[in-house]
Design an enzyme around this catalytic site. Structure first.
Site, mmCIF file in Angstrom:
data_model
loop_
_atom_site.group_PDB
_atom_site.id
_atom_site.type_symbol
_atom_site.label_atom_id
_atom_site.label_comp_id
_atom_site.label_asym_id
_atom_site.label_seq_id
_atom_site.Cartn_x
_atom_site.Cartn_y
_atom_site.Cartn_z
ATOM 1 N N ASP A 228 43.559 32.834 42.668
ATOM 2 C CA ASP A 228 42.394 33.087 42.022
ATOM 3 C C ASP A 228 42.862 32.294 40.708
ATOM 4 O OD1 ASP A 228 39.717 33.570 41.128
ATOM 5 O OD2 ASP A 228 39.813 36.025 42.585
HETATM 6 C C1 NOJ Z 1 37.180 35.023 40.234
HETATM 7 C C2 NOJ Z 1 36.823 35.144 40.869
HETATM 8 O O1 NOJ Z 1 37.296 36.730 42.188
HETATM 9 C C3 NOJ Z 1 37.022 34.316 42.262
HETATM 10 O O2 NOJ Z 1 36.294 34.769 43.408
HETATM 11 C C4 NOJ Z 1 36.194 33.090 42.593
HETATM 12 O O3 NOJ Z 1 36.104 32.148 43.081
HETATM 13 C C5 NOJ Z 1 36.847 32.354 40.649
HETATM 14 N N1 NOJ Z 1 37.160 33.290 39.476
HETATM 15 C C6 NOJ Z 1 35.628 31.021 40.353
HETATM 16 O O4 NOJ Z 1 34.941 31.780 39.566
#
Ligand code: NOJ
Length: 710
Positions: A228
């Protein structure tokens, strides 16, 4: 599906160490369209690689795409085929914007009703979650776009999401939290995103057992594991645990600039929390530490080769390395618009309908009340925000459908969903602060308006977002007071709830009908009108239990949000209806899992076992209108001394159209998941004995029973 005919191992051998390191970490996208970007290696014709956020649609800064309903609404259709079509549509939209991977589906189990991201997830039940995750993945991958199921695993709350440790037993992991991911992998997902949180003390990006041993070795996942965003804690730990790609690979400041992120958005809690030293969580690790770690041997060279091969393997699989990618992309097509509307209508759940208050008659004079009726409810805040090319508000949808009059009153102040983006669709800046007709919020005026109409339709909503959990399951502001005042004044009151998960409905006994439409996305008003006026039989069913906030198992602080940096999952497998059905549960659900009314009336025949793993039942539509029924089958296990099991578990379901007066035979396959249990020492175990199969309209509305043996 393109086959991986390009030999990636030769390619890996031709890459220098620097080139390999550049392929396993993100960089700034020169085009500014991707959420995650890998530059490629022009010397070897390895092209750029782009990952775009989902899961409610494709988010491309400055561009519009179809805003599908929230995933919890999609699950409410109990019709995974619709989710598969959504996957196809999202993949086509990704392609049209040059994006090779969709960062979705989100499939964390809905453990905590307060979780700010429940709208991005499917259900409190692992079978529903697994079915929908697999269907969306299949749809996305069928278009040669990579799906990225997320967030692996036990990312069930937003509070302290970067540090909290889910203290969870193996049985609950296996029975509840992992099956969705396993199904997504089986359905062909090309990548999996690790969660921000820790599991039993180990950060998920460093979790060798769950990432390498379970996901890769046990399930045979041969795609790449992506972090993530800023979710990598250490280069050596992550690379040796099995992480293959670090995102975003650039600093938080660079990311803010690239995306027009609102600096005040509570994305990463950076600096807010004493446990996270400023800068600590947002340092790109692979960019700064990986090369030297490989040179020193701390990360074996063949691990880096495997990381690169996994990424190149997926690029090859979709035809990207052969220059054979990109056909069939399309944005905002009539098909996608129709699908967004069908999903929103079918995902709408009729919770209550006294005396046939709904459907509305075509010429009823309507008082449309609520602060958001002039704005479509697109979604929650955060990385899933999508800007659609078109959106239909409740006011527009009902005005277009009715032959009667529509008077409008906002009643109370607007409820604004926080946005991550400066120009975010959810931040309310798109909409004038003024209400249509220059109205001002006034509960008395709303009650007066309701008094004069044949029926009052009150639309209320919550405002949830990634990065924060809901403090309460009550609706924000004075919306409860508004509903109560309207219900007092109106001849008939219909309440439409637009929420990201379960909410409390304290006025439910004083209103005539309640409709839960979640976050319906761009087609909000059209879908709502079709349900309210009966153009579509409401066939949505609850994928989560609605109950008083303090009766959920996570009401105890040590379970949610946890004490210090630990959240105890010691309710084990007793989450959602598994908790409320347990003999020692004190409270009844307000609306149970699987609940949802229809305008048609269905009668069930006897349940009949078919083979080892299916039941059939005749369903008769005893009304004079065509209907759509969701037939559900739950399994009750035999008692086994010393083993605590949920009273019933969903085993199968089917959504079926039944014409007025007709009978259909519905066959449901029963998932083996509902029969087995995970034993800490024996692993998966199916106890011998007689299992009762309950067939009915919800987990609490059983219409027929039979038994099967194991
Ligand atoms: C954080 C989020 O938890 C995730 O779901 C997302 O794809 C990424 N940021 C990128 O924006």
């Amino acid at each position: 599906m393109a086959s991986p005919d390009t030999d990636v191992s030769d390619l890996v051998d031709s890459l220098s160490l620097d080139e390999k390191c550049s392929l396993v970490r993100g960089a700034a996208d020169p085009e500014g369209t991707a959420t995650g970007y890998v530059p490629g290696v022009p010397r070897l014709d390895i092209p750029e690689f782009r990952l775009a956020d989902g899961p409610l649609g494709i988010r491309i800064p400055g561009r519009s795409s179809t805003a599908f309903p929230a995933s919890i609404a999609v699950a409410s259709t109990f019709d995974p085929e619709l989710a598969r079509r959504q996957g196809v549509a999202m993949a086509r939209e990704a392609k049209a914007s040059g994006q090779h991977a969709v960062l979705g589906p989100g499939l964390n189990l809905i453990r905590v009703p307060n979780c700010g991201r429940n709208f991005e997830y499917y259900a409190e039940d692992p079978v529903v979650t697994a079915d929908f995750a697999a269907a969306v993945v299949e749809g996305i991958q069928s278009e040669d776009v990579l799906a990225t199921p997320k967030h692996y695993v036990a990312n069930n709350q937003e509070t302290k999401r970067l540090v909290v440790s889910a203290e969870v037993g193996e049985r609950a992991l296996r029975e509840l939290y992992l099956p969705g991911f396993e199904a997504a992998v089986e359905a062909g997902a090309g990548s999996v995103m690790t969660a921000y949180n820790r599991v039993n003390g180990t950060h998920m990006s460093d979790h060798r057992r769950l990432v390498t041993e379970v996901l890769k070795d046990e399930w045979g996942f041969d795609g790449y594991v992506v972090s993530d965003w800023f979710g990598t804690e250490s280069a050596v730990g992550a690379a040796t645990a099995g992480l293959d790609l670090e995102m975003p690979g650039i600093s938080l400041e660079a990311l803010h600039e690239a995306f027009g992120l609102d600096p005040d958005a509570e994305m990463l809690e950076e600096g807010d929390d004493e446990s996270i030293p400023a800068g600590e969580t947002t340092t790109p690790r692979f960019a700064t530490e990986l090369k030297s770690a490989v040179e020193s041997g701390a990360v074996p060279a063949d691990r880096l080769d495997d990381m690169v091969a996994r990424i190149l393997g997926q690029m090859a699989r979709i035809g990207l390395l052969d220059g054979d990618w990109g056909d069939g992309g399309a944005l905002d097509t009539p098909d996608h618009r129709d699908l967004a509307e069908t999903l929103a209508a079918r995902g709408t759940v009729l919770l209550k309908n006294d005396d046939g208050s709904l459907p509305l008659s075509d010429d009823a004079d309507v008082a449309l009340v609520g602060p958001g009726v002039a704005e479509a409810m697109l979604g929650g805040g955060g990385s899933s925000e999508v800007t659609p090319a078109r959106e239909v508000s409740a006011l527009e949808g009902i005005r277009a459908r009715t032959d009667g009059s529509v008077a409008f009153e906002p009643g109370v102040e607007r409820v604004v969903t926080p946005s991550f983006f400066d120009d975010g669709p959810a931040d309310g800046d798109d909409h004038a602060d003024d209400f249509p007709g220059g109205k001002t919020p006034d509960i008395d005026a709303a009650a007066d308006c309701a008094r004069e109409a044949d029926v009052a339709v009150v639309v209320v909503r919550d405002a949830t977002t990634e990065g924060a959990d809901r403090e309460t399951l009550r609706l924000p502001g004075e919306q409860d007071e508004l509903v109560a005042a309207v219900a007092d004044a109106a001849a008939r009151t219909v309440v439409v709830v637009q929420s990201g998960g379960p909410v409390e409905l304290p006025w439910r006994d004083s209103v005539d009908a309640i409709v839960e439409s979640w976050y319906p996305g761009q087609a909000d008003g059209d879908a709502l009108a079709s349900v309210l006026y009966g153009d579509a039989d409401p066939s949505g069913r609850l994928p989560v239990t609605f109950a008083p906030e303090d009766s959920y198992p996570t009401a105890a602080e040590e379970r949610f949000p946890g004490v210090g940096e630990e959240a105890q999952y010691d309710e084990g497998v007793f989450v959602g209806y598994r908790h409320f059905d347990a003999a020692d549960a004190d409270d009844e659900p307000t609306y149970p899992f699987g609940h949802g009314l229809s305008y048609a009336t269905f009668e069930y025949g006897d349940a009949e076992v078919r083979g080892d793993d299916a039941v059939a039942v005749e369903v008769t539509n005893a009304s004079d209108r065509d209907g759509r029924e969701v037939v559900q089958a739950y399994v009750r296990p035999p008692a086994v001394a010393g083993v605590e099991r949920p009273m019933r578990e969903l085993a199968g379901y089917a959504a079926v159209e039944v014409a007025a007066g007709e009978t259909e035979t519905v066959e449901l396959s029963l998932s083996e998941h509902a029969f087995r249990r995970y034993d800490d020492s024996e692993g998966w175990t199916v106890d011998a004995g007689e299992y009762v199969v309950e067939v009915g309209r919800s987990s609490r509305d059983v219409r027929a029973e039979t038994t099967v043996s194991r």
